[in-house]
Write a protein that holds these residues in place. Sequence first.
Motif, PDB file in Angstrom:
ATOM      1  N   LYS A  41       0.489  -1.009  12.387  1.00 58.51           N
ATOM      2  CA  LYS A  41       1.292  -1.575  13.680  1.00 58.51           C
ATOM      3  C   LYS A  41       2.783  -1.335  13.302  1.00 58.51           C
ATOM      4  CE  LYS A  41      -1.850  -5.203  14.955  1.00 58.51           C
ATOM      5  NZ  LYS A  41      -1.930  -6.845  15.166  1.00 58.51           N
ATOM      6  N   LEU A  42       3.204  -1.416  12.059  1.00 58.98           N
ATOM      7  CA  LEU A  42       4.806  -1.201  11.819  1.00 58.98           C
ATOM      8  C   LEU A  42       4.933   0.400  11.810  1.00 58.98           C
ATOM      9  CD1 LEU A  42       5.089  -3.820   8.929  1.00 58.98           C
ATOM     10  CD2 LEU A  42       6.052  -3.971  11.326  1.00 58.98           C
ATOM     11  N   GLU A  43       4.028   1.239  11.184  1.00 60.34           N
ATOM     12  CA  GLU A  43       4.284   2.560  10.645  1.00 60.34           C
ATOM     13  C   GLU A  43       4.305   3.329  12.132  1.00 60.34           C
ATOM     14  OE1 GLU A  43       1.821   4.179   7.960  1.00 60.34           O
ATOM     15  OE2 GLU A  43       2.359   2.473   6.643  1.00 60.34           O
ATOM     16  N   LYS A  44       3.516   2.937  12.933  1.00 62.80           N
ATOM     17  CA  LYS A  44       3.666   3.662  14.478  1.00 62.80           C
ATOM     18  C   LYS A  44       5.083   3.398  15.138  1.00 62.80           C
ATOM     19  CE  LYS A  44       0.014   2.651  17.000  1.00 62.80           C
ATOM     20  NZ  LYS A  44      -1.027   1.949  17.858  1.00 62.80           N
ATOM     21  N   GLU A  45       5.686   2.237  14.914  1.00 63.52           N
ATOM     22  CA  GLU A  45       6.941   2.117  15.382  1.00 63.52           C
ATOM     23  C   GLU A  45       8.067   2.561  14.482  1.00 63.52           C
ATOM     24  OE1 GLU A  45       7.804   1.097  18.460  1.00 63.52           O
ATOM     25  OE2 GLU A  45       5.709   0.655  18.763  1.00 63.52           O
ATOM     26  N   LEU A  46       7.851   2.614  13.187  1.00 58.03           N
ATOM     27  CA  LEU A  46       8.901   2.858  12.168  1.00 58.03           C
ATOM     28  C   LEU A  46       8.885   4.324  11.823  1.00 58.03           C
ATOM     29  CD1 LEU A  46       8.930  -0.249   9.920  1.00 58.03           C
ATOM     30  CD2 LEU A  46      10.697   0.214  11.255  1.00 58.03           C
ATOM     31  N   GLY A  47       7.752   5.050  11.499  1.00 59.71           N
ATOM     32  CA  GLY A  47       7.547   6.269  11.151  1.00 59.71           C
ATOM     33  C   GLY A  47       7.505   6.384   9.572  1.00 59.71           C
ATOM     34  N   TYR A  48       7.506   5.368   8.860  1.00 61.66           N
ATOM     35  CA  TYR A  48       7.633   5.243   7.600  1.00 61.66           C
ATOM     36  C   TYR A  48       6.766   4.135   7.147  1.00 61.66           C
ATOM     37  CZ  TYR A  48      11.507   1.987   7.602  1.00 61.66           C
ATOM     38  OH  TYR A  48      12.345   0.875   8.108  1.00 61.66           O
ATOM     39  N   LYS A  49       6.334   3.710   5.821  1.00 62.74           N
ATOM     40  CA  LYS A  49       5.425   2.825   5.162  1.00 62.74           C
ATOM     41  C   LYS A  49       6.649   1.812   4.651  1.00 62.74           C
ATOM     42  CE  LYS A  49       1.632   3.853   3.419  1.00 62.74           C
ATOM     43  NZ  LYS A  49       0.701   4.270   2.337  1.00 62.74           N
ATOM     44  N   LEU A  50       6.660   0.633   5.245  1.00 62.07           N
ATOM     45  CA  LEU A  50       7.423  -0.500   4.685  1.00 62.07           C
ATOM     46  C   LEU A  50       6.740  -0.916   3.748  1.00 62.07           C
ATOM     47  CD1 LEU A  50       9.994  -2.110   5.489  1.00 62.07           C
ATOM     48  CD2 LEU A  50       8.566  -3.706   6.720  1.00 62.07           C
ATOM     49  N   ILE A  51       5.592  -1.529   3.669  1.00 60.19           N
ATOM     50  CA  ILE A  51       4.890  -2.186   2.565  1.00 60.19           C
ATOM     51  C   ILE A  51       4.256  -1.474   1.519  1.00 60.19           C
ATOM     52  CG2 ILE A  51       3.222  -3.889   2.328  1.00 60.19           C
ATOM     53  CD1 ILE A  51       3.421  -4.891   4.969  1.00 60.19           C
ATOM     54  N   LYS A  52       4.781  -1.361   0.472  1.00 63.49           N
ATOM     55  CA  LYS A  52       4.753  -0.453  -0.638  1.00 63.49           C
ATOM     56  C   LYS A  52       3.280  -1.024  -1.707  1.00 63.49           C
ATOM     57  CE  LYS A  52       8.181   2.191   0.556  1.00 63.49           C
ATOM     58  NZ  LYS A  52       8.003   3.430   0.919  1.00 63.49           N
ATOM     59  N   THR A  53       2.507  -0.034  -1.872  1.00 64.34           N
ATOM     60  CA  THR A  53       1.408  -0.464  -2.773  1.00 64.34           C
ATOM     61  C   THR A  53       1.912  -0.279  -4.429  1.00 64.34           C
ATOM     62  OG1 THR A  53      -0.378  -0.423  -1.334  1.00 64.34           O
ATOM     63  CG2 THR A  53      -0.999  -0.171  -3.706  1.00 64.34           C
TER      64      THR A  53
END
Length: 230
Positions: A208-220
């Motif tokens: 949901k977030l990446e669809k809007e942001l274009g990048y990965k916010l939550i890192k593994t």
Amino acid sequence: MSLRNILIVDDDKEIGNLISIYLKNEGYTYTFAHDGREALEKFENEHIDLIILDIMMPELNGIEVCRKIREKHLVPILMLSAKAEDMDKITGLMTGADDYMIKPFNPLELVARVKSLLRRSFQYVAESKPAEHILKLNTIEINKSSHTVMIEGRIIPLTSKEFDILYLLATNLGRVYSAEELFQLVWQEKYYASNNTVMVHISNLRDKLEKELGYKLIKTVWGVGYKIEE
């Protein structure tokens, strides 16, 4: 506290009646729907605080109903299924369900989960309106008081647990949380090693977030857990 109205959606009338007895004993009001289309009609025409939603139903199944409701609403959804396979559970959670139970279930456990979902859903209502708790991360605004997330003015429809995970990580930038820690802090229940609930919610939240942001916010952090970088 005012009465909470619960929509019971199941084509098995005996199960619906059993659930209603236990809910009534706890002081909840309820309404029935016996297929997916009737469930959507009831939801649109009545005030509903929580949905108990069976997966296997005529007309529209529970997965489809959950997906349609999640397009516009964040009402807590507890899904029921006779299937115990992991993929069935994952599918239910990925469409936006907040919790999941396998049939046959213990009615007392179901009531306990209903109480937990309602408590989390309404815990922010009692907070004072003037002191809105808004956390900003670049283009993201996380409003604790209204339980909403916005990216560049657009509301991102998150479930209550997805919001809680995001808020926890965002208020502790750089800190790595294991799946066990996240489960115990967000679900407030004992964690079992085979439980993949956190992984599913993190995956859904990222999508949901990446669809809007274009990048990965939550890192593994492999072998450790998850974080949002400072």
